[in-house]
Every structure is written in structure tokens, then in C-alpha cells.
Write a protein that holds these residues in place. Structure first.
Motif, PDB file in Angstrom:
ATOM      1  N   GLY A  32       0.820  -1.212   0.000  1.00  0.00           N
ATOM      2  CA  GLY A  32       0.000   0.000   0.000  1.00  0.00           C
ATOM      3  C   GLY A  32       0.856   1.265   0.000  1.00  0.00           C
ATOM      4  N   ALA A  33       1.900   1.258   0.832  1.00  0.00           N
ATOM      5  CA  ALA A  33       2.801   2.418   0.873  1.00  0.00           C
ATOM      6  C   ALA A  33       3.485   2.600  -0.470  1.00  0.00           C
ATOM      7  CB  ALA A  33       3.839   2.236   1.977  1.00  0.00           C
ATOM      8  N   SER A  34       3.894   1.510  -1.078  1.00  0.00           N
ATOM      9  CA  SER A  34       4.558   1.574  -2.382  1.00  0.00           C
ATOM     10  C   SER A  34       3.626   2.168  -3.434  1.00  0.00           C
ATOM     11  CB  SER A  34       4.997   0.161  -2.797  1.00  0.00           C
ATOM     12  OG  SER A  34       5.427   0.139  -4.131  1.00  0.00           O
ATOM     13  N   ARG A  35       2.379   1.701  -3.457  1.00  0.00           N
ATOM     14  CA  ARG A  35       1.409   2.241  -4.432  1.00  0.00           C
ATOM     15  C   ARG A  35       1.197   3.739  -4.216  1.00  0.00           C
ATOM     16  NH1 ARG A  35      -1.044  -2.802  -3.397  1.00  0.00           N
ATOM     17  NH2 ARG A  35      -2.332  -1.891  -1.767  1.00  0.00           N
ATOM     18  N   ARG A  36       1.070   4.124  -2.950  1.00  0.00           N
ATOM     19  CA  ARG A  36       0.814   5.546  -2.646  1.00  0.00           C
ATOM     20  C   ARG A  36       2.012   6.416  -3.030  1.00  0.00           C
ATOM     21  NH1 ARG A  36      -3.426   8.681  -2.506  1.00  0.00           N
ATOM     22  NH2 ARG A  36      -3.338  10.191  -0.832  1.00  0.00           N
ATOM     23  N   ILE A  37       3.221   5.935  -2.769  1.00  0.00           N
ATOM     24  CA  ILE A  37       4.428   6.686  -3.149  1.00  0.00           C
ATOM     25  C   ILE A  37       4.484   6.828  -4.655  1.00  0.00           C
ATOM     26  CG2 ILE A  37       6.956   6.606  -3.189  1.00  0.00           C
ATOM     27  CD1 ILE A  37       6.704   5.174  -0.391  1.00  0.00           C
ATOM     28  N   ARG A  38       4.130   5.775  -5.386  1.00  0.00           N
ATOM     29  CA  ARG A  38       4.124   5.841  -6.857  1.00  0.00           C
ATOM     30  C   ARG A  38       3.127   6.883  -7.356  1.00  0.00           C
ATOM     31  NH1 ARG A  38       8.249   3.344  -9.059  1.00  0.00           N
ATOM     32  NH2 ARG A  38       8.582   1.192  -8.490  1.00  0.00           N
ATOM     33  N   GLU A  39       1.999   7.009  -6.680  1.00  0.00           N
ATOM     34  CA  GLU A  39       1.002   8.012  -7.071  1.00  0.00           C
ATOM     35  C   GLU A  39       1.544   9.435  -6.943  1.00  0.00           C
ATOM     36  OE1 GLU A  39      -2.432   7.268  -4.641  1.00  0.00           O
ATOM     37  OE2 GLU A  39      -2.863   5.353  -5.634  1.00  0.00           O
ATOM     38  N   PHE A  40       2.448   9.640  -6.005  1.00  0.00           N
ATOM     39  CA  PHE A  40       2.992  10.972  -5.756  1.00  0.00           C
ATOM     40  C   PHE A  40       4.394  11.165  -6.313  1.00  0.00           C
ATOM     41  CE2 PHE A  40      -0.402  10.903  -2.685  1.00  0.00           C
ATOM     42  CZ  PHE A  40      -0.863  12.206  -2.700  1.00  0.00           C
ATOM     43  N   GLU A  41       4.889  10.200  -7.100  1.00  0.00           N
ATOM     44  CA  GLU A  41       6.280  10.275  -7.542  1.00  0.00           C
ATOM     45  C   GLU A  41       6.560  11.500  -8.415  1.00  0.00           C
ATOM     46  OE1 GLU A  41       7.610   6.877  -9.775  1.00  0.00           O
ATOM     47  OE2 GLU A  41       5.801   6.844 -10.984  1.00  0.00           O
ATOM     48  N   ASN A  42       5.590  11.956  -9.189  1.00  0.00           N
ATOM     49  CA  ASN A  42       5.826  13.151 -10.009  1.00  0.00           C
ATOM     50  C   ASN A  42       5.761  14.420  -9.167  1.00  0.00           C
ATOM     51  OD1 ASN A  42       6.175  11.693 -12.367  1.00  0.00           O
ATOM     52  ND2 ASN A  42       3.982  11.720 -12.856  1.00  0.00           N
ATOM     53  N   ALA A  43       4.846  14.478  -8.233  1.00  0.00           N
ATOM     54  CA  ALA A  43       4.691  15.668  -7.397  1.00  0.00           C
ATOM     55  C   ALA A  43       5.804  15.767  -6.343  1.00  0.00           C
ATOM     56  CB  ALA A  43       3.333  15.658  -6.700  1.00  0.00           C
ATOM     57  N   CYS A  44       6.273  14.639  -5.839  1.00  0.00           N
ATOM     58  CA  CYS A  44       7.289  14.627  -4.774  1.00  0.00           C
ATOM     59  C   CYS A  44       8.375  13.611  -5.105  1.00  0.00           C
ATOM     60  CB  CYS A  44       6.655  14.294  -3.430  1.00  0.00           C
ATOM     61  SG  CYS A  44       5.345  15.391  -2.918  1.00  0.00           S
ATOM     62  N   PRO A  45       9.242  13.913  -6.064  1.00  0.00           N
ATOM     63  CA  PRO A  45      10.263  12.931  -6.446  1.00  0.00           C
ATOM     64  C   PRO A  45      11.231  12.595  -5.304  1.00  0.00           C
ATOM     65  CG  PRO A  45      10.603  15.022  -7.603  1.00  0.00           C
ATOM     66  CD  PRO A  45       9.327  15.133  -6.857  1.00  0.00           C
ATOM     67  N   GLU A  46      11.381  13.504  -4.344  1.00  0.00           N
ATOM     68  CA  GLU A  46      12.298  13.210  -3.235  1.00  0.00           C
ATOM     69  C   GLU A  46      11.786  12.054  -2.374  1.00  0.00           C
ATOM     70  OE1 GLU A  46       9.385  16.281  -1.808  1.00  0.00           O
ATOM     71  OE2 GLU A  46      10.615  16.082  -3.596  1.00  0.00           O
ATOM     72  N   ILE A  47      10.454  11.914  -2.284  1.00  0.00           N
ATOM     73  CA  ILE A  47       9.896  10.793  -1.534  1.00  0.00           C
ATOM     74  C   ILE A  47      10.174   9.493  -2.274  1.00  0.00           C
ATOM     75  CG2 ILE A  47       7.788   9.722  -0.659  1.00  0.00           C
ATOM     76  CD1 ILE A  47       6.688  12.501  -0.164  1.00  0.00           C
ATOM     77  N   LYS A  48      10.010   9.525  -3.592  1.00  0.00           N
ATOM     78  CA  LYS A  48      10.292   8.316  -4.388  1.00  0.00           C
ATOM     79  C   LYS A  48      11.756   7.927  -4.234  1.00  0.00           C
ATOM     80  CE  LYS A  48      10.251   6.330  -8.984  1.00  0.00           C
ATOM     81  NZ  LYS A  48      11.591   6.133  -9.392  1.00  0.00           N
ATOM     82  N   ASP A  49      12.655   8.921  -4.286  1.00  0.00           N
ATOM     83  CA  ASP A  49      14.080   8.613  -4.119  1.00  0.00           C
ATOM     84  C   ASP A  49      14.360   8.037  -2.731  1.00  0.00           C
ATOM     85  OD1 ASP A  49      14.526   9.544  -6.670  1.00  0.00           O
ATOM     86  OD2 ASP A  49      15.195  11.540  -6.013  1.00  0.00           O
ATOM     87  N   ALA A  50      13.719   8.586  -1.717  1.00  0.00           N
ATOM     88  CA  ALA A  50      13.938   8.104  -0.350  1.00  0.00           C
ATOM     89  C   ALA A  50      13.372   6.690  -0.157  1.00  0.00           C
ATOM     90  CB  ALA A  50      13.294   9.061   0.657  1.00  0.00           C
ATOM     91  N   ALA A  51      12.367   6.341  -0.955  1.00  0.00           N
ATOM     92  CA  ALA A  51      11.731   5.033  -0.825  1.00  0.00           C
ATOM     93  C   ALA A  51      12.293   4.009  -1.810  1.00  0.00           C
ATOM     94  CB  ALA A  51      10.226   5.169  -1.030  1.00  0.00           C
ATOM     95  N   GLN A  52      13.394   4.319  -2.459  1.00  0.00           N
ATOM     96  CA  GLN A  52      13.943   3.404  -3.458  1.00  0.00           C
ATOM     97  C   GLN A  52      14.254   2.028  -2.867  1.00  0.00           C
ATOM     98  OE1 GLN A  52      13.973   4.177  -6.779  1.00  0.00           O
ATOM     99  NE2 GLN A  52      14.378   1.982  -6.957  1.00  0.00           N
ATOM    100  N   PHE A  53      14.677   1.987  -1.614  1.00  0.00           N
ATOM    101  CA  PHE A  53      14.950   0.696  -0.960  1.00  0.00           C
ATOM    102  C   PHE A  53      13.714  -0.194  -0.975  1.00  0.00           C
ATOM    103  CE2 PHE A  53      13.116   3.252   2.353  1.00  0.00           C
ATOM    104  CZ  PHE A  53      12.344   2.366   3.099  1.00  0.00           C
ATOM    105  N   LEU A  54      12.535   0.399  -0.768  1.00  0.00           N
ATOM    106  CA  LEU A  54      11.286  -0.352  -0.763  1.00  0.00           C
ATOM    107  C   LEU A  54      10.985  -0.895  -2.156  1.00  0.00           C
ATOM    108  CD1 LEU A  54       8.666  -1.336   0.568  1.00  0.00           C
ATOM    109  CD2 LEU A  54       7.710   0.952   0.164  1.00  0.00           C
TER     110      LEU A  54
END
Length: 153
Positions: A107-129
Motif C-alpha cells: 500500500g505504501a509503495s502504491r501511494r508513493i508511486r502516485e505521488f512520484e511526479n509531485a514529490c520525487p524526493e519521496i520516491k528517491d527516499a523510498a527506493q529501498f522499498l
């Protein structure tokens, strides 16, 4: 929380059993395996040995092995069954907890993907996931083009 050994000893005492270290594989292999229906036959053997003790001249240890062994088996079997059921219950509870945890990660992964364009820093921080989930849950395989699968001539 008490140490594991202490807790094990407390549970063993509660059940009226000993907490012993596990047997080595070689020790287990040396044990005589139970044959189907051995308990009824052991009872009959014990009665026979008592009736014909004078003729058979069996040592008291032989009769004690049968009688004490059967008594111990009859005492331990219900405890073993109880612990098997308890183990299965705890195991299923752990499987359910693992499932909830994994669902949360998905669920967290899906939600981060939804916001990856608006908040790329979150996607980068979640790369381990994403890396973890990709390794263990890669999704559908992409089909190769027919050209890629044809041998070169």
C-alpha cells in the motif's frame, strides 16, 4: 520479558514436562521407531511377562521398560497434541501478521508511486522499498520481440 530459557522452563513446569536440549540427529536415528498399534501390544506383552515371569526369567528392567514407557507415552501424548494445536494457532497468527505487514508495504509503495511526479524526493527516499519489492515480487515478465528470440544467421 524473561529470558527465553527461563520462559521455556516456566512453560515446561506449567505443563509438567522437562525442557531438554534437542537430540542430535545420530541420537534420533538410534531410537527404536514405534510400530503401528504398539501400545496395545505392549500392554499385552506386559501382562504376558507378568503371568509367565517364572518361566521367562525376564529381568525386572524389561518389564519396567514396557510399563514405565507406556505410562510416559500416555502422559506426554495429550501435552504434545495441545502444543501442536497451540503451535499451529501461533503460526497462523504470525502468518496473518506478516500478511498485514506486507499489505502495508504494498500500500505504501502504491501511494508513493502516485505521488512520484509531485514529490520525487519521496520516491528517491523510498527506493529501498521499490528495490525490495521488485526482487521478491517482480510482476509480469515482459515478452521479447520475435526478432530478439530468433537466432542470428
Amino acid at each position: 520479558m524473561p529470558e527465553e530459557g527461563t520462559l521455556m522452563e516456566q512453560v515446561a513446569a506449567l505443563l509438567g514436562v522437562e525442557y531438554l536440549p534437542p537430540l542430535e540427529a545420530s541420537e534420533v536415528q538410534m531410537l527404536r521407531k514405534a510400530l503401528p498399534g504398539y501400545q496395545a501390544i505392549a500392554d499385552d506383552t506386559s501382562r504376558l511377562a507378568q503371568e509367565h515371569a517364572g518361566t521367562l526369567h525376564l529381568s525386572p528392567a524389561v518389564l519396567a521398560d514396557i510399563e514405565e514407557g507406556l505410562a510416559e507415552v500416555k502422559r506426554l501424548e495429550p501435552i504434545e497434541l495441545l502444543l501442536e494445536r497451540l503451535h499451529q494457532s501461533v503460526y497462523h497468527q504470525r502468518l496473518q501478521a506478516t500478511s498485514r505487514c506486507m499489505e502495508g508495504m504494498y500500500g505504501a509503495s502504491r501511494r508513493i508511486r502516485e505521488f512520484e511526479n509531485a514529490c520525487p524526493e519521496i520516491k528517491d527516499a523510498a527506493q529501498f522499498l521499490f528495490d525490495f519489492l521488485k526482487v521478491f515480487h517482480p510482476g509480469p515478465k515482459k515478452e521479447k520481440d520475435e526478432e530478439d528470440t530468433q537466432p542470428n544467421s
